[in-house]
Design a protein around this motif. Structure first.
Motif: not given
Length: 211
Positions: A56, A58, A139
């Protein structure tokens, strides 16, 4: 979206073996599928396992705190995953945003504070850099506290092109802690930030000359 590269054998320690890697989905987010094995605590190697990893990117998150007025600025916005999880669709949150490729996290934190609640972030302090869900996604969140002037906090904010409809509201420290205690606030960045503030509020006030 600043998704990282897919892992290769050169990226992992010697006690991990990547048997194969592929990317079955690559859109706004990405999903990587690995077959791998690792050394066991009592010696030997595990069997080969298949794991999907949600890539995803950060993020940063910011708790805007006004030590003069003893208030924090919280946001309310609609979240589809929260609705799907059976939680409140309008989440009570802190400021947050994605770090794009090449961006400085502190610069993103300052920009998002302006975009989402219309306030300047001063005395930005890193609370923690943590994994969101290490069993499922790469993430991480860099969580900050920022000193703000909440005198004129309020109104609706966000980027319309990103379908953001964000209500900002200043609440007293004690009220925010009550919202944490009764479960009104039930997302990790806000929980961690408010618990940190409960432990560090007095030192922050002294830092800004308030006794």
């Amino acid at each position: 979206m600043a998704n990282g590269p897919r892992l290769t054998q050169t990226d992992v320690p010697s006690d991990v073996e990547i048997v194969s890697a592929e990317t079955p989905y690559d859109g706004y987010f990405r999903i990587d599928r690995y077959q791998l094995r690792h050394r066991l605590h009592d010696g030997g190697w595990s069997g080969t396992m298949t794991r999907e990893v949600f890539e995803r990117g950060h993020a940063v998150a910011v708790l805007p705190y006004d030590p003069v007025r003893e208030s924090v600025v919280l946001l309310r916005q609609f979240r589809v995953p929260a609705l799907a999880a059976g939680k409140a669709a309008w989440q009570t949150e802190v400021v947050a945003g994605i770090i794009e490729a090449g961006e400085d996290p502190e610069a993103v934190a300052r920009r998002e504070t302006v975009e989402e609640c219309g306030l300047e972030a001063r005395d930005l302090r890193l609370i923690h850099h943590y994994l969101v869900s290490p069993g499922g996604t790469t993430e991480t969140v860099r969580l900050y506290a920022a000193v703000v002037d909440s005198t004129h906090a309020g109104g609706t904010h966000g980027v319309a092109a990103e379908h953001e409809d964000i209500e900002a509201v200043a609440v007293g420290f004690e009220q925010a802690q009550a919202m944490l205690a009764d479960g009104t606030i039930d997302n990790a960045p806000a929980i961690i930030a408010l618990q940190w503030l409960a432990l560090n509020r007095e030192s922050l006030r002294r830092r800004h000359g308030i006794t």
